[in-house]
Structure formats: C-alpha cells, structure tokens
Write an enzyme that holds these catalytic residues in place. Structure first.
Site, mmCIF file in Angstrom:
data_model
loop_
_atom_site.group_PDB
_atom_site.id
_atom_site.type_symbol
_atom_site.label_atom_id
_atom_site.label_comp_id
_atom_site.label_asym_id
_atom_site.label_seq_id
_atom_site.Cartn_x
_atom_site.Cartn_y
_atom_site.Cartn_z
ATOM 1 N N ASP A 146 17.005 -3.914 24.045
ATOM 2 C CA ASP A 146 18.451 -3.822 23.799
ATOM 3 C C ASP A 146 19.011 -2.463 24.182
ATOM 4 O OD1 ASP A 146 18.913 -6.314 22.903
ATOM 5 O OD2 ASP A 146 18.916 -5.840 20.768
ATOM 6 N N MET A 148 28.773 -0.626 12.764
ATOM 7 C CA MET A 148 29.785 -1.203 13.667
ATOM 8 C C MET A 148 31.182 -1.106 13.057
ATOM 9 S SD MET A 148 27.566 -4.527 14.792
ATOM 10 C CE MET A 148 26.947 -4.856 13.149
ATOM 11 N N LYS A 208 24.333 -4.760 27.905
ATOM 12 C CA LYS A 208 25.457 -5.034 28.799
ATOM 13 C C LYS A 208 24.984 -5.246 30.238
ATOM 14 C CE LYS A 208 29.722 -3.832 26.795
ATOM 15 N NZ LYS A 208 29.342 -4.281 25.466
HETATM 16 N N1 SAH Z 1 19.295 -3.161 13.993
HETATM 17 C C1 SAH Z 1 20.021 -1.918 14.030
HETATM 18 C C2 SAH Z 1 21.514 -2.109 13.908
HETATM 19 C C3 SAH Z 1 22.110 -2.863 15.087
HETATM 20 S S1 SAH Z 1 23.854 -3.059 14.932
HETATM 21 C C4 SAH Z 1 19.480 -1.020 12.907
HETATM 22 O O1 SAH Z 1 18.739 -1.494 12.043
HETATM 23 O O2 SAH Z 1 19.771 0.180 12.904
HETATM 24 C C5 SAH Z 1 24.431 -1.691 15.893
HETATM 25 C C6 SAH Z 1 25.072 -0.642 15.006
HETATM 26 O O3 SAH Z 1 24.056 0.118 14.344
HETATM 27 C C7 SAH Z 1 25.895 0.388 15.752
HETATM 28 O O4 SAH Z 1 27.178 -0.067 16.063
HETATM 29 C C8 SAH Z 1 25.922 1.510 14.739
HETATM 30 O O5 SAH Z 1 26.840 1.240 13.717
HETATM 31 C C9 SAH Z 1 24.526 1.438 14.159
HETATM 32 N N2 SAH Z 1 23.590 2.363 14.835
HETATM 33 C C10 SAH Z 1 22.501 2.044 15.544
HETATM 34 N N3 SAH Z 1 21.869 3.159 15.979
HETATM 35 C C11 SAH Z 1 22.586 4.213 15.522
HETATM 36 C C12 SAH Z 1 22.451 5.620 15.604
HETATM 37 N N4 SAH Z 1 21.438 6.200 16.263
HETATM 38 N N5 SAH Z 1 23.382 6.395 15.003
HETATM 39 C C13 SAH Z 1 24.397 5.853 14.314
HETATM 40 N N6 SAH Z 1 24.579 4.526 14.203
HETATM 41 C C14 SAH Z 1 23.682 3.714 14.783
#
Ligand code: SAH
Length: 262
Positions: free
Chosen positions: A34, A170, A56
């Site tokens: 991803d 998000m 994307k």
């Molecule tokens: N499975 C992932 C979340 C996926 S949804 C997890 O457990 O972390 C995607 C969202 O995760 C992004 O829009 C953001 O809100 C958050 N996110 C993922 N990586 C991030 C990072 N390094 N810093 C801040 N927010 C992050």
C-alpha cells in the site's frame, strides 16, 4: 497450496516493523503493498520477488479492493507465498478483514501479522502517551472520514462524554466538523488537541491547539495526510516532557537550533 500473509508494516519508521513481518517480506514470492508502506522495507524482498503497488494508480484512482482480493487469491492458489503489506496494523482501518474473508471463502490458508498502529505510535513519538494514570484511562480509535451526519457517521456524542483520549485517523479534511461535533456534544472547547503529520518518519511534524483552535491552525500550517489527530488531556504531557525527549527530529532540531539531523 501457497499461503497468504496479511502483514502490518508499522507506522512509518522502517525499524518499527515486527521481526515476524520482516521475515514474511524476506520470504515472499509476491508482495502487494500500500501507499503508506515505507519503501525501504521492499529492499528486504528476494530478488525474484514480484512487487505490486496497490495504492494510487497512474489514472489517480486506487486499485479496487476486489482487484486486490482477486490477486491475493490468484497468487496464493498458484502455490506462492503472498504478502499483503499494509501501513500500521492491517486490521485498523486497513480493510485487512475483507482480504481475510476473500481468502477464507475459497479455503486458502492465511496468517495475520499485526503491526504497530499509527494512532498509538505517532503520538508516542510526539511525546504524547495515549493513556496516562491521571490524564486518560480510556482511548478510542476513530475514523474521521465519515460523511457529515451521514448514517455511518461515528457516535461523536458518546465519544465526547465517555472517552478520555480520541485518536482520529483520516480526520484532516473533516477536522472542522469533527471539532464542532465534539464541542456541541459536550467536550470542553479548551481540550488540547495535537495533530501529527507523517509520524515516526524523518518528516514528522506536530501542531497543537485546542478543540476550538486546531482546525484553523491545521489549515494555516497546511498539515496534510497522513496525519493523526489526538484529542485529550494527555496532549498536555507533551509540553511537560518536550525538553527531555530527543527521539523525534522536530524536537531535536528545536533543541539544537537547526543543527544537523542526528
Ligand atoms: N492501518 C493503518 C491505518 C490506515 S488508514 C494503521 O494501523 O496505522 C490511513 C490513516 O492512518 C492516515 O490517513 C492517517 O490518519 C493514519 N496514518 C498512517 N500512517 C501515519 C503516520 N505515519 N503518521 C500519521 N498518521 C498516519
């Protein structure tokens, strides 16, 4: 028969991956990854490993979930070791459950490898403990991308009243609405809020404010996704320990006045 691994790659820093997840990458015949996966991790794959990007696409739309499920099933049926690599934890807003369902439905074997989720790791790296004995004894992980007031909107009222710390994924584009909802439902407008952009990476950036002010600050500072919004008293802890914490770049630079990184 092959086997599929639904793997969490951690929050951003490539070293925040589990030993088990790293082993999966090293042994994979196919990796479907991803957008939020740190690309450095792909260097660990075998030379002959087939690496497929599921974020994307050139036409600017994300690969459809059905297509990803189809590829997972197809490669696993071919007898391959297939790794579905996702940011953070695969079951936290990662649609990992849908992939597991697709595999189970056709009787393929799979394993889920949990990862460190951004909603805990990004605040930690910014000096914010998601729980604290005095400042927060409960926390909720929430998606901020539900349509305003829509039938699948999250229950902001219960969150405002019953949960100490709220970690919102998000949530950037909906932040004004979210803060408004929380205040309307009884959360104090002075409740501190932190937003952590690209947490645990070299580009980590943190802005803080209150429920009343944060949406304006985020707009002014042009904070972008990926970012985690943390709402709750635990955010104050950051101010207390900031001078002593040296793990993130921003603090380090603050302390060393623009000196070289690390
Ligand atoms: N499975 C992932 C979340 C996926 S949804 C997890 O457990 O972390 C995607 C969202 O995760 C992004 O829009 C953001 O809100 C958050 N996110 C993922 N990586 C991030 C990072 N390094 N810093 C801040 N927010 C992050």
């Amino acid at each position: 028969m092959g086997k599929a691994y639904i793997v969490g790659s951690g929050p951003g820093d490539p070293e925040l991956i589990t030993v088990k997840a790293l082993k999966c990458i090293q042994q994979a015949d196919v990796i479907l990854y991803d957008r939020l996966v740190n690309r450095e991790l792909l260097a660990e794959a075998k030379r002959e490993c087939q690496i497929i990007y599921c974020g994307k696409q050139p036409a600017h739309h994300t690969m459809k979930q059905e297509t990803i499920n189809h590829l997972l099933v197809k490669f696993t049926k071919q007898g391959k070791t297939v790794v579905r690599l996702k940011g953070g934890d695969p079951f936290v807003f990662g649609r990992g459950a849908e992939e597991v369902e697709a595999l189970a439905k056709v009787g393929l074997s799979y394993e889920v490898i949990p990862g460190i989720t951004a909603g805990i790791a990004a605040p930690a790296n910014a000096g914010i403990p998601i729980t604290h004995r005095e400042m927060g004894s409960s926390f909720a992980i929430v998606t901020g991308n539900r349509k305003n007031g829509g039938p699948r909107d999250v229950d902001w009222k219960s969150l405002a009243l019953a949960v100490d710390t709220i970690a919102i994924y998000m949530g950037i584009s909906n932040l004004g609405y979210i803060c408004q909802e929380l205040m309307c439902q009884g959360k104090n407008e002075h409740t501190p809020v932190a937003v952590i952009e690209q947490g645990t990476t070299m580009n980590q950036r943190v802005v803080t404010g209150s429920l009343r002010s944060i949406a304006t600050i985020v707009e002014k500072e042009r904070v972008k996704n990926p970012a985690i919004v943390v709402v709750g008293e635990v955010v104050r802890f950051r101010e207390k320990i900031l001078p002593f914490q040296q793990v993130n770049v921003e603090n380090f630079e603050r302390l060393h006045e623009g000196g070289s990184r690390w």
